[in-house]
Design a protein around this motif. Structure first.
Motif, PDB file in Angstrom:
ATOM      1  N   THR A 401       0.840  -1.317  -0.246  1.00 10.05           N
ATOM      2  CA  THR A 401       0.102  -0.091   0.159  1.00 10.05           C
ATOM      3  C   THR A 401       0.641   0.905  -0.326  1.00 10.05           C
ATOM      4  O   THR A 401       0.400   2.202  -0.243  1.00 10.05           O
ATOM      5  CB  THR A 401      -0.818   0.008   1.040  1.00 10.05           C
ATOM      6  OG1 THR A 401       0.099  -0.187   2.377  1.00 10.05           O
ATOM      7  CG2 THR A 401      -1.545  -1.349   1.395  1.00 10.05           C
ATOM      8  N   ALA A 402       2.140   1.269   0.818  1.00 12.53           N
ATOM      9  CA  ALA A 402       2.719   1.999   0.702  1.00 12.53           C
ATOM     10  C   ALA A 402       3.868   2.717  -0.682  1.00 12.53           C
ATOM     11  O   ALA A 402       3.530   3.908  -0.673  1.00 12.53           O
ATOM     12  CB  ALA A 402       3.967   2.335   2.062  1.00 12.53           C
ATOM     13  N   ARG A 403       3.836   1.694  -1.650  1.00 12.46           N
ATOM     14  CA  ARG A 403       4.889   1.806  -2.688  1.00 12.46           C
ATOM     15  C   ARG A 403       3.660   2.075  -3.727  1.00 12.46           C
ATOM     16  O   ARG A 403       3.541   3.435  -4.564  1.00 12.46           O
ATOM     17  CB  ARG A 403       4.865   0.616  -3.077  1.00 12.46           C
ATOM     18  CG  ARG A 403       6.253  -0.253  -3.211  1.00 12.46           C
ATOM     19  CD  ARG A 403       6.606  -1.356  -3.641  1.00 12.46           C
ATOM     20  NE  ARG A 403       6.080  -2.681  -3.773  1.00 12.46           N
ATOM     21  CZ  ARG A 403       5.945  -3.223  -3.132  1.00 12.46           C
ATOM     22  NH1 ARG A 403       6.733  -3.187  -1.491  1.00 12.46           N
ATOM     23  NH2 ARG A 403       5.042  -4.491  -3.474  1.00 12.46           N
ATOM     24  N   TYR A 404       1.620   1.776  -3.692  1.00  8.09           N
ATOM     25  CA  TYR A 404       0.620   2.162  -4.391  1.00  8.09           C
ATOM     26  C   TYR A 404       0.696   4.172  -3.588  1.00  8.09           C
ATOM     27  O   TYR A 404       0.831   4.874  -4.625  1.00  8.09           O
ATOM     28  CB  TYR A 404      -0.642   1.639  -4.470  1.00  8.09           C
ATOM     29  CG  TYR A 404      -0.270   0.159  -4.877  1.00  8.09           C
ATOM     30  CD1 TYR A 404      -0.729   0.833  -6.560  1.00  8.09           C
ATOM     31  CD2 TYR A 404       0.159  -0.911  -4.902  1.00  8.09           C
ATOM     32  CE1 TYR A 404      -0.828  -0.765  -7.515  1.00  8.09           C
ATOM     33  CE2 TYR A 404      -0.164  -1.989  -5.435  1.00  8.09           C
ATOM     34  CZ  TYR A 404      -0.559  -1.794  -6.980  1.00  8.09           C
ATOM     35  OH  TYR A 404      -0.710  -2.928  -7.341  1.00  8.09           O
ATOM     36  N   ALA A 405       0.969   4.203  -2.841  1.00  3.44           N
ATOM     37  CA  ALA A 405       0.727   5.639  -2.401  1.00  3.44           C
ATOM     38  C   ALA A 405       1.493   7.047  -3.075  1.00  3.44           C
ATOM     39  O   ALA A 405       1.159   7.670  -3.328  1.00  3.44           O
ATOM     40  CB  ALA A 405       0.317   5.654  -0.531  1.00  3.44           C
ATOM     41  N   GLU A 406       3.233   6.082  -3.101  1.00  2.00           N
ATOM     42  CA  GLU A 406       3.799   6.698  -3.282  1.00  2.00           C
ATOM     43  C   GLU A 406       3.954   7.041  -5.074  1.00  2.00           C
ATOM     44  O   GLU A 406       4.238   8.019  -5.416  1.00  2.00           O
ATOM     45  CB  GLU A 406       5.504   5.973  -3.447  1.00  2.00           C
ATOM     46  CG  GLU A 406       7.148   7.117  -3.514  1.00  2.00           C
ATOM     47  CD  GLU A 406       8.067   6.167  -2.564  1.00  2.00           C
ATOM     48  OE1 GLU A 406       8.910   6.905  -3.304  1.00  2.00           O
ATOM     49  OE2 GLU A 406       7.686   5.618  -2.512  1.00  2.00           O
ATOM     50  N   GLU A 407       3.448   6.036  -5.598  1.00  2.00           N
ATOM     51  CA  GLU A 407       3.360   5.778  -7.070  1.00  2.00           C
ATOM     52  C   GLU A 407       2.716   6.786  -7.482  1.00  2.00           C
ATOM     53  O   GLU A 407       2.356   8.035  -8.195  1.00  2.00           O
ATOM     54  CB  GLU A 407       3.112   4.676  -7.690  1.00  2.00           C
ATOM     55  CG  GLU A 407       4.141   4.032  -7.940  1.00  2.00           C
ATOM     56  CD  GLU A 407       4.013   2.120  -8.370  1.00  2.00           C
ATOM     57  OE1 GLU A 407       2.623   1.944  -8.537  1.00  2.00           O
ATOM     58  OE2 GLU A 407       4.758   1.595  -7.826  1.00  2.00           O
ATOM     59  N   MET A 408       1.154   6.821  -6.448  1.00  2.00           N
ATOM     60  CA  MET A 408       0.266   7.786  -7.010  1.00  2.00           C
ATOM     61  C   MET A 408       0.686   9.081  -6.419  1.00  2.00           C
ATOM     62  O   MET A 408      -0.575  10.102  -6.051  1.00  2.00           O
ATOM     63  CB  MET A 408      -0.800   7.512  -6.456  1.00  2.00           C
ATOM     64  CG  MET A 408      -1.337   6.827  -6.529  1.00  2.00           C
ATOM     65  SD  MET A 408      -2.392   5.699  -5.582  1.00  2.00           S
ATOM     66  CE  MET A 408      -4.031   6.423  -6.056  1.00  2.00           C
ATOM     67  N   GLY A 409       2.152   9.548  -5.778  1.00  5.87           N
ATOM     68  CA  GLY A 409       2.412  11.070  -5.455  1.00  5.87           C
ATOM     69  C   GLY A 409       2.153  11.274  -4.971  1.00  5.87           C
ATOM     70  O   GLY A 409       1.925  12.859  -3.696  1.00  5.87           O
ATOM     71  N   MET A 410       1.650  10.631  -2.987  1.00 10.87           N
ATOM     72  CA  MET A 410       1.431  10.910  -2.014  1.00 10.87           C
ATOM     73  C   MET A 410       2.554  10.510  -0.635  1.00 10.87           C
ATOM     74  O   MET A 410       3.626   9.553  -1.361  1.00 10.87           O
ATOM     75  CB  MET A 410       0.413  10.381  -1.508  1.00 10.87           C
ATOM     76  CG  MET A 410      -1.225   9.968  -3.003  1.00 10.87           C
ATOM     77  SD  MET A 410      -2.487   9.418  -1.740  1.00 10.87           S
ATOM     78  CE  MET A 410      -3.218   9.726  -3.311  1.00 10.87           C
ATOM     79  N   ALA A 411       2.359  11.331   0.398  1.00  8.71           N
ATOM     80  CA  ALA A 411       3.439  11.409   1.024  1.00  8.71           C
ATOM     81  C   ALA A 411       2.910  11.182   2.331  1.00  8.71           C
ATOM     82  O   ALA A 411       1.745  11.938   2.416  1.00  8.71           O
ATOM     83  CB  ALA A 411       4.309  12.455   0.836  1.00  8.71           C
ATOM     84  N   PRO A 412       3.151   9.882   3.098  1.00 12.79           N
ATOM     85  CA  PRO A 412       2.462  10.454   4.847  1.00 12.79           C
ATOM     86  C   PRO A 412       2.436  11.055   5.591  1.00 12.79           C
ATOM     87  O   PRO A 412       3.130  11.933   5.561  1.00 12.79           O
ATOM     88  CB  PRO A 412       3.851   9.106   5.220  1.00 12.79           C
ATOM     89  CG  PRO A 412       5.002   8.709   4.727  1.00 12.79           C
ATOM     90  CD  PRO A 412       4.269   9.707   3.548  1.00 12.79           C
TER      91      PRO A 412
END
Length: 501
Positions: A401-412
């Motif tokens: 899920t973290a990799r997908y979020a990063e690929e979607m241009g998101m950061a924690p």
């Protein structure tokens, strides 16, 4: 069953919580009990300066290999495993850390397993990082402190530091001391999900009577407005329950009253959890849009239909997509989607498929939860009925899920943990630039006073000079709340008295 046998119970909760992290779902006995698997024995000496801790197996036990990736910090503690623990009763924090480090090593020896967060069992690991950085420590020094003090894994340390740095940037524009945030609880849902422990009731039971709840809620909101006069209202969050369970006319009335009662001239954020797709209609979204709601959350939890059916969501994957596209078409440009990792019967490929479908929708933020089975959830209260369900949460799922979020241009941007969380992981909010939820940071990191109105809500007043939080709670039953609204108002008055000074 696990026995916890102590001659001093000052640190019993800390010991129990770490045991729960290694053995989720286990029961505990505080005296010798037939059928227990092993005992944790902790004895303080007569001078109360030394604490001996050991594990005694009841029956044969094969000890696995000590994890080679454990690191030198654990190796050092392993070398001291036979030594008593020095206790400082005037320094509870340090003594607690010493006891938990020793117990952690004993449990690693017994299980061969390392926990991602090490000895940390609290829900706010980012606060530790923020405190370290605030005291002048560098990022590198903070990382070393986390590793030595809590045996936290490198990946989790990196996550906590990244989140803390993001939070710090977002909060630069907010004067937390002079402002406050408002939470408004709407305790109704279409149905109750299998894992849910929030204060919520089926909206069908209150059909034709929701005006009674709203009238009580408005009285409490009016009192809060008077009590917080002189303070800047930074953010408002409508949660629950599912606020969009209300009919469009009730939603309109609720938001109209908010605008009438509170000064929103300096508001930074207005969030409404549209949550359940089976509660969303075009008419309701239009009400939200007309009242200037800046952020909504459309929460599928999973995009696997069989799982939705199993957990009682009563909506389809297609409904999620339809609601999302409808909200986009109506101009909502900050849409969050909540997901849960570790739902019953789901594996890695299910999570991957869910993330693929979420990526295709292209939300502005996602919040990834690890399943936590609370006491009030049906998964816990009806254990026998659900005992055959397979519940698996893995690091691989979390990483995916973290990799997908990063690929979607998101950061924690915010992170928190819960008790009894599958895999002992965490919940993380990811957002694109400019789309983070300010309220989530303020409530989780306890940066600001949060005043909460409605059934089952908790108000938290911050005393910045003392770095202290005081709380008051509202009753959880809707009918009782309606009956005792004046009592809820009085509780807040006592807590918030002079808060505007």
């Amino acid at each position: 069953m696990i026995e916890i046998l102590l001659n001093d119970r000052a640190y019993e909760q800390d010991i129990r919580e770490l045991l729960m992290a290694f053995y989720p779902g286990e029961t505990f006995s505080y005296e010798p009990a037939e059928g227990s698997g092993f005992s944790v024995e902790g004895m303080i000496d007569g001078s109360r300066s030394r604490f001996s801790l050991k594990i005694i197996s009841h029956g044969p036990q094969e000890f696995p290999e000590f994890p080679p990736e454990a690191g030198e910090e654990l190796e050092e503690e392993l070398c001291r495993i036979q030594d008593p623990i020095e206790t400082e009763y005037d320094n509870r924090t340090e003594t607690k850390s010493r006891i938990k480090r020793r117990l952690y090593v004993l449990l690693v020896l017994r299980t061969g397993k390392l926990l991602p967060w090490g000895t940390l069992t609290g829900i706010r690991p980012v606060k530790i990082v923020t405190t370290c950085l605030g005291e002048g420590m560098t990022v590198e020094e903070t990382a070393l402190y986390m590793k030595k003090t809590y045996f936290t894994g490198s990946d989790k340390i990196d996550l906590a530091i990244r989140t803390a740095l993001y939070e710090r940037e977002l909060l630069k524009a907010v004067d937390c001391g002079s402002g406050y945030s408002l939470y408004i609880g709407i305790p109704f849902c279409p149905t109750t999900c299998l894992y849910c422990s929030f204060t919520s009731y089926p909206i069908s039971r209150w059909k034709g009577r929701t005006h009674l709840y709203l009238e009580a809620l408005f009285r409490e909101m009016e009192a809060v407005s008077r009590q917080m006069e002189g303070k800047v209202l930074d953010s408002v969050y409508f949660g629950g329950g599912t606020p969009t369970s209300l009919e469009p006319e009730d939603l309109d009335r609720l938001l109209t009253e908010l605008e009438h009662i509170f000064d929103l001239s300096r508001i930074r954020e207005l969030t409404v959890e549209a949550g359940r797709p089976d509660s969303i209609t075009r008419e309701k979204l239009k009400v939200l849009k007309d009242h200037g709601i800046t952020r909504i959350s459309i929460n599928p939890q999973t995009m696997q239909q069989r799982t939705l059916d199993l957990i009682g969501r009563r909506h389809t994957v297609e409904m999620v997509k339809e609601c999302f596209h409808m909200a986009r078409d109506m101009g909502f440009d900050n849409i969050n989607m909540d997901l849960i990792v570790g739902l019953p019967e789901e594996g890695l490929e299910d999570v991957r498929d869910t993330m693929e479908q979420i990526r295709a929708l292209d939300p502005d933020s996602i919040t990834v939860h690890s399943l936590a089975v609370k006491r009030a959830a049906r998964l816990n209260t009806m254990k026998e009925a659900y005992k055959d369900l397979k519940i698996t949460g893995t690091q691989e799922m979390i990483d995916l899920t973290a990799r997908y979020a990063e690929e979607m241009g998101m950061a924690p941007y915010y992170l928190y943990r819960q008790k009894n969380m599958a895999g002992n992981f965490e919940n993380v909010g990811y957002a694109r630039p400019g789309k983070a939820c300010l309220y989530n940071i303020l409530i989780m990191e306890e940066k600001q006073t949060i005043v909460a109105c409605g059934t089952g809500t908790t108000t938290k007043r911050l005393f910045p000079a003392e770095n202290r939080i005081e709380r008051c709670e509202n009753v959880k039953d809707v009918a009782l709340y309606i009956e005792k609204t004046d009592e809820m108002i009085e509780r807040k008055r006592k807590l918030l008295l002079n808060s505007a000074e």
